[in-house]
Motif scaffolding. Structure first.
Motif, PDB file in Angstrom:
ATOM      1  N   ILE A 167      -7.663 -15.972  -9.856  1.00 18.29           N
ATOM      2  CA  ILE A 167      -6.716 -14.901 -10.139  1.00 18.29           C
ATOM      3  C   ILE A 167      -7.375 -13.798 -10.956  1.00 18.29           C
ATOM      4  N   THR A 168      -8.110 -14.164 -11.992  1.00 22.38           N
ATOM      5  CA  THR A 168      -8.756 -13.146 -12.827  1.00 22.38           C
ATOM      6  C   THR A 168      -9.848 -12.414 -12.054  1.00 22.38           C
ATOM      7  N   GLN A 169     -10.565 -13.126 -11.203  1.00 24.44           N
ATOM      8  CA  GLN A 169     -11.583 -12.473 -10.383  1.00 24.44           C
ATOM      9  C   GLN A 169     -10.956 -11.489  -9.396  1.00 24.44           C
ATOM     10  N   ALA A 170      -9.784 -11.827  -8.894  1.00 27.16           N
ATOM     11  CA  ALA A 170      -9.097 -10.921  -7.970  1.00 27.16           C
ATOM     12  C   ALA A 170      -8.692  -9.633  -8.676  1.00 27.16           C
ATOM     13  N   LEU A 171      -8.270  -9.727  -9.936  1.00 28.92           N
ATOM     14  CA  LEU A 171      -7.931  -8.531 -10.713  1.00 28.92           C
ATOM     15  C   LEU A 171      -9.147  -7.625 -10.845  1.00 28.92           C
ATOM     16  N   THR A 172     -10.280  -8.213 -11.152  1.00 27.47           N
ATOM     17  CA  THR A 172     -11.514  -7.424 -11.257  1.00 27.47           C
ATOM     18  C   THR A 172     -11.868  -6.784  -9.924  1.00 27.47           C
ATOM     19  N   ALA A 173     -11.693  -7.527  -8.847  1.00 26.63           N
ATOM     20  CA  ALA A 173     -12.036  -7.007  -7.522  1.00 26.63           C
ATOM     21  C   ALA A 173     -11.174  -5.811  -7.143  1.00 26.63           C
ATOM     22  N   VAL A 174      -9.883  -5.856  -7.463  1.00 31.10           N
ATOM     23  CA  VAL A 174      -9.011  -4.711  -7.170  1.00 31.10           C
ATOM     24  C   VAL A 174      -9.502  -3.475  -7.904  1.00 31.10           C
ATOM     25  N   ARG A 175      -9.868  -3.644  -9.159  1.00 32.55           N
ATOM     26  CA  ARG A 175     -10.302  -2.488  -9.948  1.00 32.55           C
ATOM     27  C   ARG A 175     -11.653  -1.955  -9.490  1.00 32.55           C
ATOM     28  N   GLU A 176     -12.500  -2.831  -9.008  1.00 35.23           N
ATOM     29  CA  GLU A 176     -13.813  -2.384  -8.533  1.00 35.23           C
ATOM     30  C   GLU A 176     -13.740  -1.744  -7.152  1.00 35.23           C
ATOM     31  N   ALA A 201      -7.513   1.515   5.858  1.00 32.73           N
ATOM     32  CA  ALA A 201      -6.723   0.984   4.742  1.00 32.73           C
ATOM     33  C   ALA A 201      -7.051  -0.485   4.507  1.00 32.73           C
ATOM     34  N   GLY A 202      -6.666  -0.971   3.345  1.00 33.44           N
ATOM     35  CA  GLY A 202      -6.921  -2.366   3.018  1.00 33.44           C
ATOM     36  C   GLY A 202      -5.821  -3.304   3.429  1.00 33.44           C
ATOM     37  N   LYS A 243     -10.842  -0.659  -5.490  1.00 32.34           N
ATOM     38  CA  LYS A 243      -9.799   0.364  -5.375  1.00 32.34           C
ATOM     39  C   LYS A 243      -9.259   0.479  -3.949  1.00 32.34           C
ATOM     40  N   PRO A 244      -8.706  -0.602  -3.415  1.00 35.16           N
ATOM     41  CA  PRO A 244      -8.278  -0.592  -2.017  1.00 35.16           C
ATOM     42  C   PRO A 244      -7.119   0.365  -1.757  1.00 35.16           C
ATOM     43  N   LEU A 245      -7.114   0.934  -0.565  1.00 38.07           N
ATOM     44  CA  LEU A 245      -6.013   1.789  -0.127  1.00 38.07           C
ATOM     45  C   LEU A 245      -4.905   0.913   0.447  1.00 38.07           C
ATOM     46  N   VAL A 246      -3.704   1.084  -0.064  1.00 40.48           N
ATOM     47  CA  VAL A 246      -2.542   0.342   0.412  1.00 40.48           C
ATOM     48  C   VAL A 246      -1.591   1.319   1.093  1.00 40.48           C
ATOM     49  N   VAL A 247      -1.362   1.108   2.382  1.00 40.01           N
ATOM     50  CA  VAL A 247      -0.397   1.915   3.128  1.00 40.01           C
ATOM     51  C   VAL A 247       0.974   1.280   2.972  1.00 40.01           C
ATOM     52  N   SER A 248       1.946   2.089   2.569  1.00 38.62           N
ATOM     53  CA  SER A 248       3.290   1.559   2.323  1.00 38.62           C
ATOM     54  C   SER A 248       4.322   2.318   3.144  1.00 38.62           C
ATOM     55  N   ILE A 249       5.011   1.584   4.009  1.00 37.45           N
ATOM     56  CA  ILE A 249       6.259   2.089   4.584  1.00 37.45           C
ATOM     57  C   ILE A 249       7.348   1.411   3.771  1.00 37.45           C
ATOM     58  N   PHE A 275      -3.920  -6.913  -3.730  1.00 39.70           N
ATOM     59  CA  PHE A 275      -4.756  -8.111  -3.860  1.00 39.70           C
ATOM     60  C   PHE A 275      -5.168  -8.661  -2.499  1.00 39.70           C
ATOM     61  N   ALA A 276      -4.268  -8.593  -1.527  1.00 39.02           N
ATOM     62  CA  ALA A 276      -4.622  -9.045  -0.174  1.00 39.02           C
ATOM     63  C   ALA A 276      -5.775  -8.227   0.388  1.00 39.02           C
ATOM     64  N   ALA A 277      -5.813  -6.959   0.044  1.00 35.81           N
ATOM     65  CA  ALA A 277      -6.864  -6.063   0.548  1.00 35.81           C
ATOM     66  C   ALA A 277      -8.245  -6.439   0.044  1.00 35.81           C
ATOM     67  N   VAL A 278      -8.315  -7.173  -1.071  1.00 35.91           N
ATOM     68  CA  VAL A 278      -9.621  -7.606  -1.593  1.00 35.91           C
ATOM     69  C   VAL A 278      -9.846  -9.094  -1.352  1.00 35.91           C
TER      70      VAL A 278
END
Length: 265
Positions: free
Chosen positions: A6-15, A59-60, A17-23, A206-209
């Motif tokens: 979980i903590t590694q995933a937080l770091t991965a998101v910040r490193e 997108a991610g 910076k995945p694009l999330v498309v939202s409808i 998080f799914a994007a990373v």
């Protein structure tokens, strides 16, 4: 091991910076976009079919949130899911108000059937209704507790090959391999509109990373909600403080605060 993931995933998101498309729905666009920015991801609220193929190519992940559903949105949503499938991207389905109307229930099931890589994030009543069980709901608010939605979640995992996040006073993350119970969060959080929608958006980041279960997003928002509530006088300040704490959260604080349990595997 799970806390470390979980903590590694937080770091991965910040490193990354995945694009999330939202409808997503009109009520929460600002909230969810700001939450994604605060955690380190990049949001785009894209609704046009004309650009969706391009968007999903780079997108991610994709969020489909049916909160303000109408007949114009449904073909856009299904087309976006098809493009996510074509590009191997995860779809996060937020079946807002599923069970409150036939339109919402049928649309949620159609999207769930269509998505190749699916995470479903809903409250207990929505999860139960999506699984075609009897649910108690009033619009988008859950009247069922999270634990009684577990059998419905197990069904959805098998039926759609999905991971399922049941959010509530206790969060459950159900996959084909294990069920995780999270007891973070605060009683004030349901007093802010869009907290569940925010969780769905973070789940997509998080799914994007590569964290495709939903557990990291639920852990992060639960911990952040606790910290924010300690500093807030009411729901208005809580909403703003949650954004601040998403931005400030570090791995050590996340690991220290987490209250999780693997209840089967």
């Amino acid at each position: 091991m799970l806390v470390e993931q979980i903590t590694q995933a937080l770091t991965a998101v910040r490193e990354q910076k995945p694009l999330v498309v939202s409808i997503t729905n009109y009520v929460v666009m600002n909230n969810t976009a700001n939450a994604l920015l605060a955690i380190g991801a990049s949001p785009i609220m894209a609704h046009s079919k004309q650009e969706m193929a391009e968007m999903m190519a780079f997108a991610g992940a994709l969020v489909i949130n049916i909160g303000t559903l109408d007949s114009a949105w449904i073909p856009r949503m299904t087309f976006a899911v098809e493009q996510a499938n074509a590009n191997g991207k995860v779809v996060v389905l937020d079946p807002v108000g599923c069970g409150a109307s036939i339109l919402r229930t049928d649309t949620s099931r159609e999207i769930a059937r269509l998505a190749d890589q699916l995470i479903i994030r809903g409250n207990a009543s929505e999860i139960i209704a999506l699984a075609n069980e009897q649910a108690k709901s009033k619009g988008v608010d859950a009247l069922d507790s999270s634990d009684i939605a577990l059998s419905a979640a197990y069904f959805l995992v098998k039926e759609y090959g999905a991971c399922v996040v049941i959010s509530g006073e206790t969060d459950y993350i159900v996959t084909s391999e294990q069920t995780v119970k999270l007891n973070n969060g605060h009683a004030m959080m349901p007093c802010v509109t869009g907290m569940g929608c925010t969780l769905s958006a973070l789940t997509a980041a998080f799914a994007a990373v590569g964290e495709e279960t939903g557990v990291a997003a639920a852990a992060v928002l639960g911990v952040v909600g606790e910290i924010a509530a300690e500093q807030s006088r009411g729901p208005g300040s809580l909403q703003l403080t949650i954004l601040d704490e998403l931005y400030l959260l570090d791995e050590a604080t996340l690991a220290k605060r987490l209250k999780l349990q693997v209840i089967n595997s």
